[in-house]
Design an enzyme around this catalytic site. Structure first.
Site, mmCIF file in Angstrom:
data_model
loop_
_atom_site.group_PDB
_atom_site.id
_atom_site.type_symbol
_atom_site.label_atom_id
_atom_site.label_comp_id
_atom_site.label_asym_id
_atom_site.label_seq_id
_atom_site.Cartn_x
_atom_site.Cartn_y
_atom_site.Cartn_z
ATOM 1 N N ASP A 1 23.745 -72.596 3.917
ATOM 2 C CA ASP A 1 24.516 -71.717 4.799
ATOM 3 C C ASP A 1 25.310 -70.751 3.928
ATOM 4 O O ASP A 1 25.571 -71.037 2.759
ATOM 5 C CB ASP A 1 25.471 -72.512 5.702
ATOM 6 C CG ASP A 1 26.056 -71.624 6.791
ATOM 7 O OD1 ASP A 1 25.365 -71.365 7.779
ATOM 8 O OD2 ASP A 1 27.195 -71.141 6.623
ATOM 9 N N ARG B 1 18.360 -84.411 10.939
ATOM 10 C CA ARG B 1 19.781 -84.064 10.855
ATOM 11 C C ARG B 1 20.674 -85.023 11.631
ATOM 12 O O ARG B 1 21.907 -84.965 11.514
ATOM 13 C CB ARG B 1 20.004 -82.653 11.407
ATOM 14 C CG ARG B 1 19.839 -81.489 10.447
ATOM 15 C CD ARG B 1 21.005 -81.308 9.485
ATOM 16 N NE ARG B 1 22.310 -81.520 10.073
ATOM 17 C CZ ARG B 1 23.004 -80.610 10.724
ATOM 18 N NH1 ARG B 1 22.541 -79.403 10.863
ATOM 19 N NH2 ARG B 1 24.187 -80.892 11.232
ATOM 20 N N TYR C 1 34.784 -64.375 8.138
ATOM 21 C CA TYR C 1 35.077 -65.789 8.448
ATOM 22 C C TYR C 1 36.413 -66.231 7.832
ATOM 23 O O TYR C 1 37.186 -66.956 8.443
ATOM 24 C CB TYR C 1 33.938 -66.704 7.969
ATOM 25 C CG TYR C 1 32.701 -66.555 8.831
ATOM 26 C CD1 TYR C 1 32.700 -67.041 10.135
ATOM 27 C CD2 TYR C 1 31.561 -65.916 8.366
ATOM 28 C CE1 TYR C 1 31.583 -66.886 10.946
ATOM 29 C CE2 TYR C 1 30.434 -65.765 9.169
ATOM 30 C CZ TYR C 1 30.458 -66.255 10.462
ATOM 31 O OH TYR C 1 29.362 -66.099 11.262
ATOM 32 N N ARG D 1 16.381 -67.919 10.049
ATOM 33 C CA ARG D 1 16.778 -69.166 10.699
ATOM 34 C C ARG D 1 15.580 -69.992 11.163
ATOM 35 O O ARG D 1 15.649 -70.696 12.165
ATOM 36 C CB ARG D 1 17.707 -68.886 11.894
ATOM 37 C CG ARG D 1 18.967 -68.123 11.533
ATOM 38 C CD ARG D 1 19.857 -68.938 10.599
ATOM 39 N NE ARG D 1 21.235 -68.534 10.717
ATOM 40 C CZ ARG D 1 22.140 -69.211 11.436
ATOM 41 N NH1 ARG D 1 21.822 -70.300 12.041
ATOM 42 N NH2 ARG D 1 23.375 -68.781 11.482
ATOM 43 N N ARG E 1 17.230 -75.446 13.639
ATOM 44 C CA ARG E 1 17.466 -74.859 14.949
ATOM 45 C C ARG E 1 16.487 -75.278 16.037
ATOM 46 O O ARG E 1 16.756 -76.167 16.786
ATOM 47 C CB ARG E 1 17.491 -73.336 14.827
ATOM 48 C CG ARG E 1 18.774 -72.868 14.173
ATOM 49 C CD ARG E 1 19.067 -71.469 14.532
ATOM 50 N NE ARG E 1 20.497 -71.227 14.657
ATOM 51 C CZ ARG E 1 20.994 -70.092 15.098
ATOM 52 N NH1 ARG E 1 20.196 -69.124 15.459
ATOM 53 N NH2 ARG E 1 22.289 -69.941 15.183
HETATM 54 O O1 1CP Z 1 16.399 -70.936 8.514
HETATM 55 C C1 1CP Z 1 17.541 -71.426 8.489
HETATM 56 O O2 1CP Z 1 18.150 -71.957 9.435
HETATM 57 C C2 1CP Z 1 18.065 -71.418 7.094
HETATM 58 C C3 1CP Z 1 19.421 -71.785 6.938
HETATM 59 C C4 1CP Z 1 20.562 -70.917 7.395
HETATM 60 C C5 1CP Z 1 20.839 -69.579 7.105
HETATM 61 C C6 1CP Z 1 19.938 -68.549 6.453
HETATM 62 C C7 1CP Z 1 21.666 -71.459 8.074
HETATM 63 C C8 1CP Z 1 21.745 -72.837 8.574
HETATM 64 N N1 1CP Z 1 22.640 -70.504 8.090
HETATM 65 C C9 1CP Z 1 22.160 -69.342 7.535
HETATM 66 C C10 1CP Z 1 22.865 -68.097 7.298
HETATM 67 C C11 1CP Z 1 24.073 -67.792 8.086
HETATM 68 N N2 1CP Z 1 25.106 -68.622 8.439
HETATM 69 C C12 1CP Z 1 24.400 -66.494 8.536
HETATM 70 C C13 1CP Z 1 23.565 -65.277 8.249
HETATM 71 C C14 1CP Z 1 22.375 -65.236 9.131
HETATM 72 C C15 1CP Z 1 22.630 -64.883 10.573
HETATM 73 O O3 1CP Z 1 23.241 -63.841 10.832
HETATM 74 O O4 1CP Z 1 22.138 -65.641 11.436
HETATM 75 C C16 1CP Z 1 25.610 -66.559 9.220
HETATM 76 C C17 1CP Z 1 26.340 -65.431 9.884
HETATM 77 C C18 1CP Z 1 26.053 -67.911 9.148
HETATM 78 C C19 1CP Z 1 27.307 -68.467 9.691
HETATM 79 C C20 1CP Z 1 27.032 -69.583 10.601
HETATM 80 N N3 1CP Z 1 26.740 -70.850 10.189
HETATM 81 C C21 1CP Z 1 26.948 -69.561 12.011
HETATM 82 C C22 1CP Z 1 27.165 -68.336 12.899
HETATM 83 C C23 1CP Z 1 28.501 -68.388 13.543
HETATM 84 C C24 1CP Z 1 28.869 -67.069 14.201
HETATM 85 O O5 1CP Z 1 29.716 -66.349 13.641
HETATM 86 O O6 1CP Z 1 28.317 -66.773 15.277
HETATM 87 C C25 1CP Z 1 26.614 -70.858 12.439
HETATM 88 C C26 1CP Z 1 26.431 -71.347 13.832
HETATM 89 C C27 1CP Z 1 26.483 -71.663 11.263
HETATM 90 C C28 1CP Z 1 26.083 -73.073 11.178
HETATM 91 C C29 1CP Z 1 24.660 -73.280 10.794
HETATM 92 N N4 1CP Z 1 24.050 -72.715 9.712
HETATM 93 C C30 1CP Z 1 22.744 -73.142 9.629
HETATM 94 C C31 1CP Z 1 22.543 -74.059 10.729
HETATM 95 C C32 1CP Z 1 21.258 -74.786 10.991
HETATM 96 C C33 1CP Z 1 23.743 -74.118 11.452
HETATM 97 C C34 1CP Z 1 24.042 -74.975 12.674
HETATM 98 C C35 1CP Z 1 24.513 -76.265 12.157
HETATM 99 C C36 1CP Z 1 25.067 -77.217 13.120
HETATM 100 O O7 1CP Z 1 25.771 -76.820 14.066
HETATM 101 O O8 1CP Z 1 24.799 -78.418 12.889
#
Ligand code: 1CP
Length: 350
Positions: free
Chosen positions: A82, A46, A157, A33, A37
């Site tokens: 994602d 964004r 999910y 991540r 973030r």
């Molecule tokens: O470095 C990075 O940020 C690269 C991009 C990336 C990656 C590798 C994002 C962007 N998501 C992910 C993978 C991801 N997404 C995982 C596996 C990694 C981990 O465990 O952290 C998981 C479980 C998700 C699902 C997801 N997408 C969540 C978690 C929700 C939960 O169950 O707690 C969330 C919050 C997202 C949204 C998301 N994905 C990425 C971003 C930057 C965001 C936030 C976007 C926003 O709110 O605008």
């Protein structure tokens, strides 16, 4: 699959060397991540653009993927995307809701719901391939990591309808309707494999399969309900010429089983020291991890002592990619990340 060859500088990079369990000039480091973030420049680009929409814009994906490389000097980039992107691309009705995460319009409860999940065709994720093609020349010697969600984590999910702490509905389906469960995981494994193949063909240098929530399961349940499906994904990339990384959170009791799924590198969260993890995973795989993301909020001397400890424990493994034990928390001071990169490089220089 016909992966595009990597430039020699990428093949010889500290990151790919560590994945292959070869010695290198220093221990490579990147952060799960890292793209987005915590970065102000990320929030700026964004602004006003939804998460899924951002993932569909190759110019934006390219810029966001490069931001942490420019700022921190990490040894690998991870594609900005994602885990639910391929599901949305295939036609599953879902959205990524700010502050919540993925939300699914019609959760899966029965076989008919599984059968309604369309297969993914490569063209549906053309924009991902395009972003990778744009990134490669920009990245030069820095390897690009592609990724996808593993069947269990994606299934969670789809069955829960959104993020869940207990995964209760997911487990209820798994125990109560194993046929539906396995059909769902087979479909998800297919989608994931297609998505990863698109990324490999477009030129990523490694892939990571995130099974973030697999730690919710006992080893017996993991082996029965999850392992065969993760194996189908990782096994499907055998011979693709890219290292496969497999990661989950809270997986101390699953490391041996996860190590059998077919990855070259196993990610470890912060709860298990890397020397202990290596004993469980075996000496034929590299490890990735495992600084507690919360130590980035600790005083500088505590943070550096923790970095030193992780590096020391990682020396027990045949290859070590330094990382956090889970993703960067949004409130993290980006300068702390930059300091960790410098420190890892300095302390591990050979
Ligand atoms: O470095 C990075 O940020 C690269 C991009 C990336 C990656 C590798 C994002 C962007 N998501 C992910 C993978 C991801 N997404 C995982 C596996 C990694 C981990 O465990 O952290 C998981 C479980 C998700 C699902 C997801 N997408 C969540 C978690 C929700 C939960 O169950 O707690 C969330 C919050 C997202 C949204 C998301 N994905 C990425 C971003 C930057 C965001 C936030 C976007 C926003 O709110 O605008």
């Amino acid at each position: 699959m016909s992966p595009s060859p990597q430039p020699a500088a990428v093949t010889d990079s500290p990151f790919l060397r560590a994945c292959r369990r070869e010695p290198g000039p220093h221990t490579p480091v990147w952060f799960m991540r890292q793209a987005g973030r915590s970065l102000p420049e990320y929030r700026q680009v964004r602004a006003g653009i939804g998460m899924l929409e951002s993932c569909r814009r190759p110019d934006l994906v390219c810029e966001i993927t490069l931001q942490p490389v420019r700022r921190h000097g990490v040894d690998a980039a991870i594609l900005f995307s994602d885990i639910v992107v391929p599901l949305a691309a295939a036609g599953v009705d879902l959205d990524i809701v700010p502050g919540t995460g993925p939300v699914v319009a019609k959760p899966v409860t029965a076989l008919a719901d599984v059968e309604a999940i369309p297969k993914l065709s490569s063209e549906q994720v053309d924009y991902v391939a395009e972003a990778i093609r744009l990134l490669r020349p920009e990245l030069g010697a820095t390897p690009l990591i592609g990724f996808a969600g593993a069947p269990f984590t994606l299934a969670s999910y789809l069955v829960e309808g959104g993020p869940s702490r207990t995964h209760a509905k997911t487990k209820a389906l798994m125990y109560g309707a194993p046929d539906v469960w396995h059909a769902l995981c087979r479909r998800l494994a297919e989608i994931t494999l297609t998505f990863l193949r698109v990324q490999v063909d477009a030129g990523v240098a490694a892939v990571q399969l995130f099974d973030s929530w697999a730690g919710a399961l006992s080893e017996a349940d993991y082996r029965r309900y999850v392992l065969p499906h993760s194996k189908a994904v990782l096994g499907g990339l055998e011979g693709a010429g890219v290292p496969r990384i497999h990661f989950g959170v809270g997986t101390a009791e699953l490391l041996t089983a996860m190590g059998e799924a077919g990855a070259d590198v196993v990610g470890v969260d912060w709860r298990t020291p890397l020397n202990v993890a290596t004993g469980r995973i075996g000496a034929d795989k590299a490890v990735q991890g495992n600084l507690d993301p919360c130590t980035l909020f600790a005083p500088a001397e505590v943070l550096s002592a923790e970095v030193r400890r992780v590096l020391d424990e990682g020396r027990a493994a045949p290859g070590h990619v330094f990382n956090l034990g889970h993703g960067v928390l949004p409130e993290t001071d980006p300068d702390a990340l930059t300091r960790v990169v410098a420190l890892v490089h300095e302390l591990s220089a050979r």
